[in-house]
Design a protein around this motif. Structure first.
Motif, short mmCIF file in Angstrom:
data_model
loop_
_atom_site.label_atom_id
_atom_site.label_comp_id
_atom_site.label_asym_id
_atom_site.label_seq_id
_atom_site.Cartn_x
_atom_site.Cartn_y
_atom_site.Cartn_z
N HIS A 206 33.74 29.25 -6.31
CA HIS A 206 32.53 30.47 -6.49
C HIS A 206 32.60 31.22 -5.39
CE1 HIS A 206 30.72 27.35 -8.98
NE2 HIS A 206 30.80 26.48 -8.10
N VAL A 207 33.74 31.85 -5.22
CA VAL A 207 34.19 32.97 -3.96
C VAL A 207 33.09 34.02 -3.79
CG1 VAL A 207 36.69 32.37 -4.56
CG2 VAL A 207 35.64 34.36 -5.63
N GLU A 208 32.40 34.51 -4.68
CA GLU A 208 31.47 35.33 -4.33
C GLU A 208 30.32 34.76 -3.44
OE1 GLU A 208 29.91 33.19 -7.68
OE2 GLU A 208 31.84 34.05 -7.29
N GLU A 209 30.25 33.57 -3.23
CA GLU A 209 29.21 32.78 -2.45
C GLU A 209 29.90 32.22 -1.30
OE1 GLU A 209 27.34 29.81 -4.77
OE2 GLU A 209 27.46 30.93 -6.46
N GLY A 210 31.11 32.15 -0.94
CA GLY A 210 31.85 31.47 0.04
C GLY A 210 31.20 32.11 1.46
N ILE A 211 31.21 33.12 1.87
CA ILE A 211 31.09 33.53 3.07
C ILE A 211 29.47 33.38 3.32
CG2 ILE A 211 30.50 35.54 4.70
CD1 ILE A 211 33.15 37.01 3.30
N GLU A 212 28.64 33.83 2.33
CA GLU A 212 27.11 33.30 2.69
C GLU A 212 26.79 31.60 2.98
OE1 GLU A 212 22.92 33.54 0.26
OE2 GLU A 212 24.77 34.14 -0.57
N ILE A 213 27.79 30.86 2.03
CA ILE A 213 27.43 29.57 2.08
C ILE A 213 28.05 28.98 3.76
CG2 ILE A 213 28.31 27.38 1.24
CD1 ILE A 213 28.31 28.40 -1.50
N ARG A 214 29.16 29.58 4.07
CA ARG A 214 29.67 29.00 5.25
C ARG A 214 28.73 29.49 6.44
NH1 ARG A 214 32.14 24.81 7.11
NH2 ARG A 214 30.35 24.76 7.81
N LYS A 215 28.16 30.60 6.37
CA LYS A 215 27.00 31.00 7.30
C LYS A 215 25.82 30.30 7.33
CE LYS A 215 24.98 35.20 9.22
NZ LYS A 215 24.83 36.79 8.87
N ARG A 216 25.33 30.15 6.24
CA ARG A 216 24.09 29.49 6.03
C ARG A 216 23.99 28.01 6.42
NH1 ARG A 216 19.92 30.94 2.13
NH2 ARG A 216 18.08 29.31 2.04
N PHE A 217 25.03 27.15 6.18
CA PHE A 217 25.25 26.07 6.52
C PHE A 217 26.28 25.78 7.59
CE2 PHE A 217 24.24 25.81 1.88
CZ PHE A 217 22.99 25.64 2.21
N ASP A 218 25.98 26.42 8.91
CA ASP A 218 26.85 26.57 9.77
C ASP A 218 27.22 25.25 10.45
OD1 ASP A 218 24.37 26.18 10.62
OD2 ASP A 218 24.54 27.79 12.45
N ASN A 219 26.51 24.44 10.72
CA ASN A 219 26.98 23.09 11.33
C ASN A 219 27.12 22.14 10.35
OD1 ASN A 219 24.32 22.57 10.48
ND2 ASN A 219 23.96 21.21 12.30
N MET A 220 27.36 22.31 9.22
CA MET A 220 27.56 21.25 7.99
C MET A 220 29.20 21.17 7.59
SD MET A 220 25.93 20.94 4.28
CE MET A 220 24.34 20.80 4.73
N PHE A 221 29.75 20.22 7.87
CA PHE A 221 31.24 19.74 7.55
C PHE A 221 31.51 19.78 6.23
CE2 PHE A 221 35.53 18.64 8.07
CZ PHE A 221 35.93 18.77 9.37
N PHE A 222 32.31 20.39 5.52
CA PHE A 222 32.66 20.68 4.09
C PHE A 222 33.58 19.58 3.58
CE2 PHE A 222 30.88 25.33 3.91
CZ PHE A 222 29.57 24.79 4.08
N LEU A 223 33.15 19.12 2.44
CA LEU A 223 34.43 18.44 1.56
C LEU A 223 34.65 19.23 0.50
CD1 LEU A 223 36.23 16.37 0.86
CD2 LEU A 223 34.22 15.04 -0.19
N ILE A 224 35.79 19.87 0.29
CA ILE A 224 35.84 21.22 -0.49
C ILE A 224 36.81 20.72 -1.83
CG2 ILE A 224 36.57 23.32 -0.58
CD1 ILE A 224 36.30 23.75 2.16
N PRO A 225 36.36 20.45 -2.77
CA PRO A 225 36.91 20.36 -4.06
C PRO A 225 37.17 21.65 -4.79
CG PRO A 225 34.51 19.86 -4.59
CD PRO A 225 34.91 20.28 -3.19
N GLY A 226 38.17 21.83 -5.77
CA GLY A 226 38.21 22.67 -6.64
C GLY A 226 39.62 23.35 -6.32
N TYR A 227 40.33 23.22 -5.26
CA TYR A 227 41.63 23.82 -5.07
C TYR A 227 42.64 23.48 -6.12
CZ TYR A 227 45.84 24.72 -2.59
OH TYR A 227 47.33 25.11 -2.21
#
Length: 291
Positions: A206-227
């Motif tokens: 969901h690339v259109e949301e990526g920057i916002e998600i990273r900023k919103r959940f700034d101290n949350m470590f992500f497990l990223i599927p979909g690659y």
């Protein structure tokens, strides 16, 4: 409370890159020569061991999807246990992909089952969509500093639109409400690296949301599927990271089955897996550098 395990994962990403090797091992993935003189359980474990040995120094962690082992009954769960034991021997960071989502006494038993004993892991995946009381029974383990969770927030599947993108009365998407609540719980269990023991499963499709998600959940470590197979590109993944850290990117079949793309390399399946993990790591590093 300080999270030692999140600091360890952060350090691994610094040293080895963001690749999370998915040990979603099905019998049909295993080269035929590994079945010679071995039972199915022994073949699975041997396959996993060779993949682990070949990729451990270029992977931040390993994600073991329990469904592939449950599907084989008792024998499969023995293979699951032995795989986890071998990962611990190698000081690898283990993410047990179990996606539990129950409450109260049941959740306490899930926590005991997967944070202790035969099936012990460093991180487990959870579904928080029954509410925050489905997360709370795991918190005491996280407060000790040695355990963490990755909770479903914004997933990479098409069906995510059915619930996660619904609007609440205050205009937020459901996934943002869930993520905000998880972040609030996790703010009290943070490592020196600045990230919480309560991480999020955030799909990179969901690339259109990526920057916002990273900023919103700034101290949350992500497990990223979909690659890869689901369409996520290295340039997409880079948006969900903070200067190349703050997340790990899972790849399962692309790594496990890399040998099938190269004729005659069945007996070099582990080397092929290593080459694919390195290719993936370097591709994502380059994308981060070019942001």
């Amino acid at each position: 409370m300080k999270s030692i395990i999140v600091d360890k994962l952060y350090k691994r990403v610094e040293e080895r890159g963001v690749v999370c090797v998915g040990l979603d091992t099905a019998l049909e993935y295993i080269p035929e020569h590994l079945f010679e003189g071995r039972s199915n359980v022994e073949a699975i474990v041997e396959f996993n061991k060779q993949i682990i040995d070949a990729t451990n120094d270029v992977a931040a962690c390993f994600k073991v999807q329990i469904a592939y082992y449950e599907a084989l009954g008792i024998d499969g769960m023995i293979a699951y246990k032995e795989t986890l034991s071998y990962l611990r021997e190698k000081d690898a960071i283990i993410v047990a992909d179990i996606k539990r989502g129950d409450i109260a006494a049941t959740a306490k038993q899930y926590a005991k089952a997967h944070f202790e004993g035969d099936f012990e892991a460093d991180f487990i995946t959870l579904s928080p969509y029954m509410g925050m009381d489905s997360i709370e029974p795991y918190v005491p383990y996280m407060e000790k500093g040695t355990k963490g969770v990755f909770t479903l927030v914004r997933t990479s599947n098409k069906g995510a639109e059915d619930i996660e993108m619904l609007k609440t009365e205050d205009g937020r998407d459901v996934y943002k409400v869930v993520g905000d609540k998880l972040k609030a719980i996790g703010d009290s269990i943070v490592g020196d690296c600045g990230y919480s023991a309560i991480g999020g499963v955030i799909g990179c499709t969901h690339v259109e949301e990526g920057i916002e998600i990273r900023k919103r959940f700034d101290n949350m470590f992500f497990l990223i599927p979909g690659y890869g197979a689901q369409g996520g590109k290295a340039t997409d993944v880079a948006m969900y990271l903070n200067n190349g850290n703050g997340g790990v990117v899972n790849s399962s079949r692309a790594i496990l089955l890399a040998y099938k793309k190269q004729e005659g390399r069945e007996k070099e399946f582990a080397l092929c897996a290593r080459e694919e993990a390195i290719r993936m790591r370097d591709e994502i590093r380059e994308a981060v550098e070019n942001i």
